[in-house]
Scaffold this motif. Structure first.
Motif, short mmCIF file in Angstrom:
data_model
loop_
_atom_site.label_atom_id
_atom_site.label_comp_id
_atom_site.label_asym_id
_atom_site.label_seq_id
_atom_site.Cartn_x
_atom_site.Cartn_y
_atom_site.Cartn_z
N ASP A 80 -10.91 3.73 2.57
CA ASP A 80 -10.91 4.34 1.24
C ASP A 80 -9.61 5.07 0.90
N PRO A 88 -7.59 2.96 -2.14
CA PRO A 88 -8.10 3.17 -3.49
C PRO A 88 -7.96 4.63 -3.96
N ALA A 89 -8.13 5.57 -3.05
CA ALA A 89 -8.01 6.98 -3.42
C ALA A 89 -6.60 7.31 -3.89
N LEU A 90 -5.63 6.70 -3.26
CA LEU A 90 -4.23 6.93 -3.64
C LEU A 90 -3.75 5.95 -4.71
N ARG A 91 -4.61 5.00 -5.05
CA ARG A 91 -4.26 3.96 -6.02
C ARG A 91 -3.01 3.21 -5.59
N ARG A 92 -3.00 2.85 -4.32
CA ARG A 92 -1.86 2.13 -3.75
C ARG A 92 -2.38 0.95 -2.92
N GLU A 119 2.43 -0.86 -0.63
CA GLU A 119 3.00 0.25 -1.41
C GLU A 119 2.87 1.57 -0.66
#
Length: 89
Positions: free
Chosen positions: A11, A14-18, A22
């Motif tokens: 997770d 997704p939490a870092l939106r990376r 990246e």
């Protein structure tokens, strides 16, 4: 080149939106910038660690408000002393 494996929870990305690639690039830049700020690596080595050109690394340091030129008081005094000796000749 050495390969390093880091286990992270699923997770994190997704939490870092990376995406993982990246995230890896961001980690390399962050580490290199921190080590440069701590005067543990040179600009050249920092750029290599970050996977950037030296110019890109300097831009990244400036963006992070990290002093691009790191000179100690002692280094300035030594340079002034050398200049004085040179003028005396």
């Amino acid at each position: 080149m050495t390969t390093l494996t880091i286990d992270l929870p699923e997770d994190v990305f997704p939490a870092l939106r990376r995406a993982p690639n990246e995230f890896l690039q961001e980690m390399r830049i962050e580490a290199a910038a921190q080590w440069y700020d701590q005067q543990r690596v040179s600009q050249e080595k920092g750029a290599e660690i970050a996977g950037l050109s030296r110019a890109e690394f300097i831009d990244e340091l400036a963006r992070r408000r990290i002093q691009v030129v790191q000179v100690t008081f002692e280094e300035v005094m030594e340079e002034m002393h050398r200049a004085e000796i040179g003028e005396a000749r």
